[in-house]
Write an enzyme that holds these catalytic residues in place. Structure first.
Site, PDB file in Angstrom:
ATOM      1  N   GLU A 107      17.709  59.820  45.927  1.00  0.00           N
ATOM      2  CA  GLU A 107      16.671  59.253  44.867  1.00  0.00           C
ATOM      3  C   GLU A 107      17.293  57.732  44.847  1.00  0.00           C
ATOM      4  OE1 GLU A 107      14.258  58.638  43.335  1.00  0.00           O
ATOM      5  OE2 GLU A 107      13.369  60.630  42.678  1.00  0.00           O
ATOM      6  N   ARG A 162      18.610  64.742  31.172  1.00  0.00           N
ATOM      7  CA  ARG A 162      19.478  63.763  31.807  1.00  0.00           C
ATOM      8  C   ARG A 162      18.408  62.579  32.047  1.00  0.00           C
ATOM      9  NH1 ARG A 162      17.532  63.477  36.947  1.00  0.00           N
ATOM     10  NH2 ARG A 162      16.687  65.068  37.949  1.00  0.00           N
ATOM     11  N   ASN A 201      16.772  59.756  34.493  1.00  0.00           N
ATOM     12  CA  ASN A 201      16.196  59.860  35.888  1.00  0.00           C
ATOM     13  C   ASN A 201      15.857  58.513  36.489  1.00  0.00           C
ATOM     14  OD1 ASN A 201      15.075  61.832  37.592  1.00  0.00           O
ATOM     15  ND2 ASN A 201      13.013  61.295  37.016  1.00  0.00           N
ATOM     16  N   ASP A 250      13.525  71.245  31.226  1.00  0.00           N
ATOM     17  CA  ASP A 250      12.858  72.567  31.876  1.00  0.00           C
ATOM     18  C   ASP A 250      11.669  71.717  32.554  1.00  0.00           C
ATOM     19  OD1 ASP A 250      10.867  71.384  29.998  1.00  0.00           O
ATOM     20  OD2 ASP A 250      10.703  73.119  28.805  1.00  0.00           O
ATOM     21  N   ASN A 286       9.215  58.269  35.482  1.00  0.00           N
ATOM     22  CA  ASN A 286       9.029  58.131  37.083  1.00  0.00           C
ATOM     23  C   ASN A 286       8.328  56.803  37.208  1.00  0.00           C
ATOM     24  OD1 ASN A 286      10.759  59.091  39.068  1.00  0.00           O
ATOM     25  ND2 ASN A 286       9.736  61.415  38.937  1.00  0.00           N
ATOM     26  N   ASP A 288       6.330  59.865  42.398  1.00  0.00           N
ATOM     27  CA  ASP A 288       7.804  59.773  42.122  1.00  0.00           C
ATOM     28  C   ASP A 288       8.024  58.527  42.123  1.00  0.00           C
ATOM     29  OD1 ASP A 288      10.577  60.601  41.680  1.00  0.00           O
ATOM     30  OD2 ASP A 288      10.307  62.172  43.086  1.00  0.00           O
TER      31      ASP A 288
END
Length: 302
Positions: free
Chosen positions: A18, A110, A112, A130, A157, A209
């Protein structure tokens, strides 16, 4: 390299590659493997293997700083220098203190996807533990203060900015929609967002993404589980699709001496042994001549 032909730039076996970001000053590409907590650095002109450091925790993204890098890891935002221990710039407000313990999955969200705006602020979102609940958020780190800017997100994202600095792009991947927000670069203020691209309406597979914007103001998005990169005009019209030789591209970045090479990170995390055999390029860093130049990435705190 033939235009629009996708090849392997660096052969790797990343679980969740990423956040590729190109430093014009250093002529270096940086990226991460989130799940393994690795930060990579690679100079294509040197022709060698990338260097790698292990943070000891998951790391969602990196951004260029005047000296070193800034990394948004599970526990918080860190400044990484060439030598010495990382400097903690901010704690992750959505992560519990037990993040270092074994078997503590699901005890917090967390960090991203993220990147810097032209004023040097770091914008970074979180992902629900989750990957389904709307408990994540988008934050902005400005002059040492971390503030929550958007809430009710599942997977933050697709963060990018238009070349004229008037728009901030963002997606909650779970919605399969990309939103565009009026943006004031002087103050960091966001206006009301509106749906700019709807993958469902366009019949596109996968989820949006990571992304990047080129010098013409077009938005390039990696469609995770869609096996392709798509390019949208500033008006949100689908202009091009580029098939990727694996199902899980994660993010794109423009780099190279003229900023016209598109680098693509990929993942193996949702592939079984049969899938990895079928898609041998999965987990590697890929590249493609884009036929258009990208934009230089701003530095944190600039």
């Amino acid at each position: 390299m033939q235009e629009n032909a996708m090849t392997v730039a660096v052969a790797l076996d990343m679980s969740l590659g990423e956040s590729p970001v190109w430093s014009v000053a250093r002529q270096t590409l940086y990226w991460v493997d989130i799940n393994n907590g690795h930060v990579y650095a690679w100079r294509p002109q040197d022709g060698g293997a990338p260097t790698r450091i292990a943070l000891g925790e998951k790391v969602g993204c990196v951004a260029i700083a005047d000296s070193g890098l800034v990394a948004a890891a599970t526990s918080g935002i860190l400044r990484l220098a060439a030598e010495g221990e990382p400097e903690r710039l901010a704690d992750n407000p959505e992560c519990k203190n037990e993040w270092r313990k074994e078997g503590e999955k699901g005890r917090g969200n967390r960090f991203n996807d993220g990147r810097c705006d032209a004023a040097g602020r770091l914008w970074v979102g979180t992902i629900a533990s989750d990957e389904a609940s709307p408990t994540a958020a988008l934050y902005c780190l400005d002059r040492g203060e971390l503030t929550r800017r958007l809430t009710g997100i599942g997977i933050s994202n697709g963060l990018a900015f238009s070349p004229d600095r008037r728009w901030l792009y963002h997606t909650d991947s779970l919605t399969r929609r990309i939103l565009r927000y009026p943006f004031d670069v002087d103050t960091g203020a966001l206006g009301e967002g509106h749906i700019w691209v709807d993958l469902e309406a366009l019949g596109l597979p996968g989820v949006p993404d990571g992304a990047a914007v080129d010098s013409e103001g077009c938005y390039w998005s990696a469609l995770y589980d869609g096996g392709r990169i798509v390019r949208f005009s500033p008006e949100g019209e689908l202009m091009a699709e580029y098939e990727v030789p694996c199902p899980h591209p994660t993010m794109v970045a423009f780099g190279g001496p003229d900023l016209s090479t598109l680098y693509i990170t990929t993942a193996t995390q949702h592939l079984d042994a049969e899938g990895e055999a079928r898609w041998p390029m999965a987990g590697s860093l890929l590249q493609m001549k884009a036929g258009v130049e990208g934009l230089a990435e701003p530095s944190f705190g600039a």
